[in-house]
Each structure stands twice: as C-alpha cells, then as structure tokens.
Motif scaffolding. Structure first.
Motif, PDB file in Angstrom:
ATOM      1  N   PRO A   1      44.585  39.551  39.970  1.00 28.64           N
ATOM      2  CA  PRO A   1      44.341  40.775  40.639  1.00 28.64           C
ATOM      3  C   PRO A   1      43.977  40.626  42.248  1.00 28.64           C
ATOM      4  CG  PRO A   1      42.895  40.557  38.923  1.00 28.64           C
ATOM      5  CD  PRO A   1      44.094  39.487  38.838  1.00 28.64           C
ATOM      6  N   GLY A   2      44.432  41.514  42.773  1.00 30.78           N
ATOM      7  CA  GLY A   2      44.068  41.412  44.326  1.00 30.78           C
ATOM      8  C   GLY A   2      42.715  42.225  44.662  1.00 30.78           C
ATOM      9  N   MET A   3      42.319  42.703  45.852  1.00 33.87           N
ATOM     10  CA  MET A   3      41.348  43.350  46.407  1.00 33.87           C
ATOM     11  C   MET A   3      41.651  45.143  46.200  1.00 33.87           C
ATOM     12  SD  MET A   3      38.738  41.488  47.803  1.00 33.87           S
ATOM     13  CE  MET A   3      38.307  41.619  49.558  1.00 33.87           C
ATOM     14  N   VAL A   4      40.893  45.721  45.422  1.00 37.68           N
ATOM     15  CA  VAL A   4      41.195  47.182  45.315  1.00 37.68           C
ATOM     16  C   VAL A   4      40.859  47.968  46.446  1.00 37.68           C
ATOM     17  CG1 VAL A   4      40.655  49.308  43.732  1.00 37.68           C
ATOM     18  CG2 VAL A   4      40.666  46.799  42.680  1.00 37.68           C
ATOM     19  N   PRO A   5      41.948  48.788  46.966  1.00 34.77           N
ATOM     20  CA  PRO A   5      41.707  49.421  48.188  1.00 34.77           C
ATOM     21  C   PRO A   5      40.407  50.383  48.065  1.00 34.77           C
ATOM     22  CG  PRO A   5      43.618  50.349  47.053  1.00 34.77           C
ATOM     23  CD  PRO A   5      43.290  49.001  46.352  1.00 34.77           C
ATOM     24  N   PRO A   6      39.789  50.506  49.158  1.00 37.03           N
ATOM     25  CA  PRO A   6      38.517  51.213  48.982  1.00 37.03           C
ATOM     26  C   PRO A   6      38.680  52.749  49.216  1.00 37.03           C
ATOM     27  CG  PRO A   6      38.765  50.496  51.152  1.00 37.03           C
ATOM     28  CD  PRO A   6      39.639  49.984  50.373  1.00 37.03           C
ATOM     29  N   ALA A   7      40.126  53.039  49.621  1.00 38.74           N
ATOM     30  CA  ALA A   7      40.425  54.480  49.635  1.00 38.74           C
ATOM     31  C   ALA A   7      41.835  54.501  49.673  1.00 38.74           C
ATOM     32  CB  ALA A   7      39.491  55.266  50.893  1.00 38.74           C
ATOM     33  N   GLN A   8      42.514  56.135  49.540  1.00 37.59           N
ATOM     34  CA  GLN A   8      43.729  56.032  49.524  1.00 37.59           C
ATOM     35  C   GLN A   8      44.146  56.156  51.065  1.00 37.59           C
ATOM     36  OE1 GLN A   8      46.306  56.461  47.478  1.00 37.59           O
ATOM     37  NE2 GLN A   8      47.865  56.694  49.221  1.00 37.59           N
TER      38      GLN A   8
END
Length: 435
Positions: free
Chosen positions: A243-250
C-alpha cells in the motif's frame, strides 16, 4: 523487448560520473526505440528530473532504507505501460555505501532485493592497469550482488582504452563501452546537488551530446555495446501488495516551480491513486493558492528566490487565508517559507508567510544530512514516518510546539523537529514513506 526487466548502474564512489552516463544511456536507448524508464536510488530530487527529460518517462525513487522490500518492488515494477519498459536504476554514492552503522540502504541492497545485475561505472581518468583489481574487488565482494559488466568513464584516448580493456580481460566481465573525457559533458552543480533540469536551457542539446559520446565511445575504440547491455538485464520480481501513502485530503494544492521543486513523484502518484485531486501552482508566479482541502509546500531553493517569494503578495495572502481554516504542510524549503523570515547568503532578511514562529538564515551555512525516523503523536502528520534531512540553513528562531520526535539512522534520539501551530505544520525533514 521483454517486459519488466532492469539493470543497475553503480560506481565505486561518488563522483565517478554515474549521472552523466545514466542520462546518456537513457537518451541513447530512447533514440534507438527501446522503451526505457529511469529510477534513482535513495533520497534524490534533482537527478530524477534529468532522467525524465532523457527518456520521457517519470523517474521514481527506490529507497532501500526508507521503504520496505515490497514497496521497492512495487515501485520498480511500475505497472501498466511503464512495466513494459527497461528499468535503468542510477545508484547513489558507492555501490556498498549506505547509512550508518552497517550501510543499510546502499545500492547493493537494491541489487539483492530486486535480483538485478550491476553495471559498474568506473572513473578511469587517472588509472590504467589498476582498474583490474578495483573492478575485481567490487565484483567479488558480495556474492549476492552480481557485477555483470563495466562502463569506463573519462577515458583519455584509444591507447588508454586499450590498456584498460587488456587489464580487465582476465576478469571475464564485458566492457560495454568507453565514455570519453570531455569538458562539455560536465554537469554544473550548487550546494544541494546539480543545477535543476528546468534551469538548463541547453538540456536537450546536452542529452543528445552525451548519448552520442556514449554511443561512439572514445575515438578509435569500439562503439558502445547497447545490445549486450539490454541482454544482461534481468526480470524484475513480481510485486506483491504494498500500500502507498494515503492522501491527506480529497483536494490537494501542491506548490511547484524552481523554488518548490522537491516533491517525490511516488508521493504524488500515491495520492492520485488514492483518489485525490492534485492542483499545481507556482508561488514564484504569484499564483493564488487554489481551492483545496490541503496545501503542500515541498522543498526546493527558496533561498535563491527569497525576494520574489516575499514580493508574491497574492500567494502569501491566499496562503494565510487558507491556513485559517484548512491544513498547510511544508517540508524543508517549504517549511522555511511558512516561517516569519529568511535571511539570504548576502545577509538580507526577507519576510515570509509568518504562519510559524521560525527564522532561518543562509548567511552562515551548516550542513544537516541523514536519514530520519519521525513520529508525530497527534495532529497533522500523525504517525510514524521514514524521512531524510539535507539542508544548509541555520535556524535563528523556532518557537512553538514541535511537530516530530526524531531519531537518526542509528537510532540515536535527536532534538524534536519542526513546528506546528493551528492548521499549519512543517519541518526540515522530507518524508519518504510510512515507517
């Protein structure tokens, strides 16, 4: 061309000319119709942009210290159309040089983890027969790292090339080519590395000249054996789940220009893959901060453009307005811009955004360099991270709540890093991946 294959270009030490040789090779392969993409080992922002210019494909960082093996394998494999291109990885420093205490994160780790062969780029400018024990030593040092060929760089003449080739013959390693010693192939640099690709008006001409020099080799010697290099490449391991880095926002606004150029491609790719909408803007062009839920100011060279940044009232006013209600995060150069002031090398203080209690200066340089383990217990950037610090700024003032607890590569506890205030946070560390 077989799918998902790769090769690593490494060297006995820094300064051997790996970047020039890698760029020449990427451009030459692209010119010959071979689908090719570049990657760079370790924490580097500048070389990947040159790779991209040389072959027309995005260059990702592969970091054997900051990333898991699964993560490295997934990024190396590329996926989709990228996975069908030959992967040429440019190593950093020497082949076995990594972080203390044991060299973890070295190019050799990538060779072992990805089971890829190494082509050794040797600066032969000041040697002849001594090239043989040097190459033999590197080839025999670690049975898990296969040195499969040699490229001789900075070769002075056909006679010099002949001496080098004869000395290497008993080793049974192919000499793929000889790169001539030429002043016009030198790459200009500054304190954090090479002058950025986007700043070189002559870049395309340079890449073509380098490719031609590699293809033809030293006048009177043999041309570069491109087919042999492609043939010695090997298949990349099949990547599992990573899994990659989860986005901090939309909706994420990312500053991008010559002052804010150091954003990892894998980070932005992860955010897009996670469904985020990324809008780029230029503080140097005095763009307003786009409508977004999160603003990211990457590192770069704000010290070279501090006057323009200070005069960018539209950018600064909109950044302050955004920060009243929504998150802003800055790394290294971006962190300094979030502060109150930045003193340039001439001693002139430039007013910055004033969102953090930070004053920095380049009037007196002090190098800060190394991998970092980072932990934020709450708020923006909460969690554990692997990162890297590389800058020459001096901190004159840092008032407020610290952002990260920090440790170096050997596990030694460092002073807390960064600052946080309201919706704003930043530090000198460049985050590479989740720890």
């Amino acid at each position: 061309m077989a799918a998902s294959r790769g090769v690593i270009l490494a060297a006995p030490s820094s300064g051997a000319g790996k970047t020039t040789v890698t760029l020449a090779l990427l451009r030459l392969l692209a010119q010959r119709g071979v689908a090719v993409r570049g990657a760079k080992s370790g924490p580097d922002y500048i070389d990947p942009k040159f790779h991209e210019a040389a072959c027309g494909r995005v260059c990702l960082n592969l970091d054997a210290w900051a990333m898991t093996r699964a993560r490295v394998a997934a990024l190396a494999e590329g996926g989709g159309d990228e996975g069908e291109a030959l992967l040429v990885i440019e190593g950093a420093m020497g082949l076995f040089d990594g972080a203390p205490p044991d060299g973890r994160g070295a190019v050799a780790d990538l060779s072992r983890d990805l089971a890829l062969p190494v082509v050794l780029v040797v600066d032969a400018g000041r040697m002849a027969q001594s090239v043989a024990p040097l190459v033999a030593g590197f080839a025999g040092h670690d049975p898990g790292v296969r040195v499969a060929g040699v490229i001789l760089n900075k070769v002075g003449s056909a006679r010099h090339a002949g001496m080098l080739r004869r000395a290497l013959e008993p080793l049974g390693l192919p000499v793929l080519g000889t790169m001539p010693r030429r002043a016009d192939l030198a790459m200009p640099s500054r304190h954090l590395g090479l002058v950025q690709a986007g700043e070189r008006a002559d870049l395309e001409d340079f890449l073509d000249r380098a490719a031609e020099a590699l293809a033809e080799g030293v006048p009177g010697d043999r041309p570069f054996d491109l087919e042999a290099l492609v043939a010695l490449s090997t298949g990349l391991p099949q990547a599992g789940d990573a899994p990659g880095m989860v986005p901090p926002a939309q909706r994420i606004a990312v500053a991008q220009d010559q002052a804010f150029a150091f954003a990892y491609p894998h980070l932005l790719r992860d955010w897009r893959a996670g469904g985020a909408e990324i809008t780029l803007f230029s503080p140097l062009m005095d763009d307003p901060v786009p409508q977004a839920d999160f603003v990211y100011l990457p590192g770069g060279y704000p010290e070279l453009h501090a006057g323009r940044i200070a005069a960018s009232e539209v950018f600064l006013t909109s950044l302050r307005a955004h920060a009243e209600t929504r998150p802003v995060y800055g790394e290294c150069g971006g962190y300094m811009v979030l502060g109150e002031g930045l003193v340039d090398a001439e001693g002139t203080r430039h007013r910055m955004a004033g969102l953090l209690g930070l004053e920095t200066s380049f009037q007196t340089w002090r190098m800060h360099l190394g991998y970092r383990r980072l932990r934020a217990g709450q708020g923006l950037m909460q969690g554990d991270w692997a990162g890297h610090e590389f800058h020459y700024a001096t901190t004159l003032k840092a008032e407020g709540e610290a952002l990260f607890q920090a440790w170096d590569a050997e596990g030694t506890r460092l002073e807390d890093m960064g600052l946080r205030r309201g919706h704003v946070a930043g530090s000198f560390a460049h985050v590479i991946d989740r720890a």
